[in-house]
Scaffold this active site. Structure first.
Site, PDB file in Angstrom:
ATOM      1  CB  CYS A  73      -0.938   0.039   1.208  1.00 48.75           C
ATOM      2  SG  CYS A  73      -2.149   1.349   1.341  1.00 48.75           S
ATOM      3  CG  HIS A 160      -1.725  -1.912  -9.518  1.00 51.78           C
ATOM      4  ND1 HIS A 160      -2.427  -0.923  -8.966  1.00 51.78           N
ATOM      5  CD2 HIS A 160      -0.704  -2.211  -8.588  1.00 51.78           C
ATOM      6  CE1 HIS A 160      -2.175  -0.831  -7.970  1.00 51.78           C
ATOM      7  NE2 HIS A 160      -1.037  -1.573  -7.522  1.00 51.78           N
ATOM      8  CD  GLU A 209      -6.944   1.093  -3.024  1.00 54.42           C
ATOM      9  OE1 GLU A 209      -6.480   0.197  -2.518  1.00 54.42           O
ATOM     10  OE2 GLU A 209      -6.929   2.427  -2.866  1.00 54.42           O
ATOM     11  CB  CYS A 218      -4.803   3.679  -5.359  1.00 48.60           C
ATOM     12  SG  CYS A 218      -3.958   1.952  -5.357  1.00 48.60           S
ATOM     13  N   GLY A 221      -1.565   2.451  -7.247  1.00 46.17           N
ATOM     14  CA  GLY A 221      -1.945   2.745  -8.329  1.00 46.17           C
ATOM     15  C   GLY A 221      -1.339   3.558  -9.270  1.00 46.17           C
TER      16      GLY A 221
END
Length: 277
Positions: A73, A160, A209, A218, A221
């Site tokens: 994260c 992703h 997510e 994110c 991301g």
């Protein structure tokens, strides 16, 4: 259980000090804590724990709002670093390795509210994402209810799917995001990122997510979107990524190099959670 409520450009977390003993909460307890009506409310729960890798100073655990574990994260690790700095365990400008569920990263607190993180090298090989595909490609056509969608795929410690779109306000994205997050070609699920290219150094991004849904930001991301577009030669090595909650800076020269993410980390409040499920 004492906690700190934090956020990285709107991606919000409950952070727990578990340095004396690893955090052990059942998925239903995590869901209760993350509930925005009857709990504290968060996108992810973070724990700061003693290291499991001797080369690292600390370990941090990550759980999504639905109780499922996460491997990485980006906004969360910046909050972990800021929390460690406030706790007196990390000096300003001190580079420290901390261990995530997907492996070590290096963090450096630039000032009281800004952190830079070495997120490692993006992984594009399908088995390492993981993605069910015969061979690596710049894009993959995935079948959805609306028809085929071209996605770029990469792992930043978590999988992703990146889709380039002309308009982030397109209502079709509300349907496509959840479908990509649970698409069977991603056996562990994926974070679905929709990116609009504003220039070679400027992107705009929305992310759905896995385990959390649409979020204000994110971090991984943003890293994934910049990496996919950089690998295609569409952006420069330094990219500003605007998300609904704010801006991140991503720096990646390309293959053979690690990717750095820089952005803010903020404290909201401290509390004690009593309503264990």
């Amino acid at each position: 259980m004492r906690f700190s409520k934090m956020h990285g450009i709107g991606n919000d977390f409950v952070l727990v000090d578990a340095r004396r003993a690893p955090l052990a909460l059942a998925p239903e307890a995590i869901r209760a804590l993350a509930d925005r009506h009857t709990g504290v409310g968060c996108d992810q729960l973070l724990s700061v724990e003693a290291p499991r890798d001797s080369s690292c100073a600390f370990y941090y655990g990550i759980w999504n709002a639905d109780g499922s574990p996460s491997g990485q994260c980006g906004n969360g690790v910046r909050c972990v670093a800021a929390w460690l700095h406030r706790a007196g365990a990390l000096a300003l400008e001190q580079a420290v390795r901390i261990e995530s569920p997907s492996g070590p990263v290096t963090v450096r607190v630039l000032d009281a509210g800004r952190v830079t993180v070495d997120m490692g090298e993006p992984l594009f090989d399908p088995p390492r994402i993981p993605l069910l595909a015969d061979a690596r490609a710049d894009s993959y056509a995935l079948a959805l209810a609306e028809g085929p969608v071209e996605v770029g795929a990469v792992s930043m410690g978590n999988p992703h799917a990146v889709v380039v779109v002309p308009d982030l306000a397109d209502p079709a994205l509300e349907r496509i995001g959840p479908q990509l997050t649970t698409h069977p070609h991603f056996p562990q699920g994926a974070n679905a990122g929709f990116v609009q290219v504003l220039g070679r150094g400027h992107l705009r991004l929305r992310v759905h997510e896995r385990g959390a849904g649409w979020t204000q930001a994110c971090g991984t991301g943003a890293c994934a979107a910049a990496a996919v577009l950089r690998a295609r030669g569409l952006v420069d090595e330094c990219v500003q990524v605007d998300l609904p909650g704010g801006r991140l800076q991503i720096d990646w020269p390309g293959a053979g190099h690690t990717l750095w993410m820089t952005g803010p980390a903020a404290f909201a409040f401290e509390g004690e959670w009593l309503a264990h499920a």
